[in-house]
Design a protein around this motif. Structure first.
Motif, PDB file in Angstrom:
ATOM      1  N   MET A   1       0.795  -1.072   0.137  1.00  0.00           N
ATOM      2  CA  MET A   1      -0.025  -0.118   0.025  1.00  0.00           C
ATOM      3  C   MET A   1       0.979   1.270   0.055  1.00  0.00           C
ATOM      4  O   MET A   1       1.843   1.325   0.787  1.00  0.00           O
ATOM      5  N   ASN A   2       0.708   1.956  -1.072  1.00  0.00           N
ATOM      6  CA  ASN A   2       1.655   3.331  -1.180  1.00  0.00           C
ATOM      7  C   ASN A   2       0.764   4.541  -0.389  1.00  0.00           C
ATOM      8  O   ASN A   2       1.895   5.089  -0.054  1.00  0.00           O
ATOM      9  N   SER A   3      -0.347   4.613  -0.477  1.00  0.00           N
ATOM     10  CA  SER A   3      -0.958   5.692   0.258  1.00  0.00           C
ATOM     11  C   SER A   3      -2.141   4.980   0.838  1.00  0.00           C
ATOM     12  O   SER A   3      -2.870   4.051   0.562  1.00  0.00           O
ATOM     13  N   CYS A   4      -2.673   6.080   2.040  1.00  0.00           N
ATOM     14  CA  CYS A   4      -3.783   5.727   2.698  1.00  0.00           C
ATOM     15  C   CYS A   4      -5.106   5.932   1.697  1.00  0.00           C
ATOM     16  O   CYS A   4      -5.163   6.931   1.167  1.00  0.00           O
TER      17      CYS A   4
ATOM     18  N   GLY B   1      -5.171   9.702   2.005  1.00  0.00           N
ATOM     19  CA  GLY B   1      -4.491   9.960   0.926  1.00  0.00           C
ATOM     20  C   GLY B   1      -2.752  10.198   1.350  1.00  0.00           C
ATOM     21  O   GLY B   1      -2.109  10.418   0.498  1.00  0.00           O
ATOM     22  N   SER B   2      -2.623  10.130   2.711  1.00  0.00           N
ATOM     23  CA  SER B   2      -1.158  10.263   3.170  1.00  0.00           C
ATOM     24  C   SER B   2      -0.432   9.002   2.551  1.00  0.00           C
ATOM     25  O   SER B   2      -0.652   8.015   2.423  1.00  0.00           O
ATOM     26  N   SER B   3       1.016   9.441   2.420  1.00  0.00           N
ATOM     27  CA  SER B   3       1.989   8.634   1.884  1.00  0.00           C
ATOM     28  C   SER B   3       2.684   7.908   3.125  1.00  0.00           C
ATOM     29  O   SER B   3       3.650   7.147   2.917  1.00  0.00           O
ATOM     30  N   ASP B   4       2.262   8.437   4.446  1.00  0.00           N
ATOM     31  CA  ASP B   4       3.071   8.093   5.662  1.00  0.00           C
ATOM     32  C   ASP B   4       2.202   6.722   6.257  1.00  0.00           C
ATOM     33  O   ASP B   4       1.174   6.557   7.064  1.00  0.00           O
ATOM     34  N   VAL B   5       2.522   5.750   5.525  1.00  0.00           N
ATOM     35  CA  VAL B   5       1.905   4.532   5.815  1.00  0.00           C
ATOM     36  C   VAL B   5       2.865   3.320   6.630  1.00  0.00           C
ATOM     37  O   VAL B   5       4.113   3.187   5.815  1.00  0.00           O
ATOM     38  N   ILE B   6       2.492   2.736   7.538  1.00  0.00           N
ATOM     39  CA  ILE B   6       3.548   1.943   8.340  1.00  0.00           C
ATOM     40  C   ILE B   6       3.018   0.406   8.051  1.00  0.00           C
ATOM     41  O   ILE B   6       2.045   0.056   8.063  1.00  0.00           O
ATOM     42  N   ARG B   7       4.151  -0.426   7.454  1.00  0.00           N
ATOM     43  CA  ARG B   7       3.720  -1.889   7.344  1.00  0.00           C
ATOM     44  C   ARG B   7       4.183  -2.615   8.492  1.00  0.00           C
ATOM     45  O   ARG B   7       5.482  -2.684   9.040  1.00  0.00           O
TER      46      ARG B   7
END
Length: 68
Positions: A1-4, A8-14
């Motif tokens: 997942m590149n964005s929420c 729409g945030s790109s601050d995604v934690i895997r």
């Protein structure tokens, strides 16, 4: 997942799935032992907190399809 998908945030934690003792961890069992658990990866948005869970391996999806 590149964005929420929510904000729409790109601050995604895997957060990788895992199978621990006595069935702990984020997983789905498809057989009787810890070696037959499918890890479920979590994605958490660092901006809004939205979460999703995914099985990342196509082979694991097929194992579930056969089981269920």
């Amino acid at each position: 997942m590149n964005s929420c998908p929510k904000c729409g945030s790109s601050d995604v934690i895997r957060v990788p799935g895992r199978a621990g003792a006595y069935g702990t961890g984020n997983n789905i069992p498809y057989g009787p032992t810890i070696f037959s658990y499918i890890p479920v990866t979590r994605f958490v948005c660092g901006s809004c907190g939205y979460t999703e869970e995914w099985i990342e391996s196509r082979d694991d999806v097929e194992k579930l399809r056969r089981k269920y």
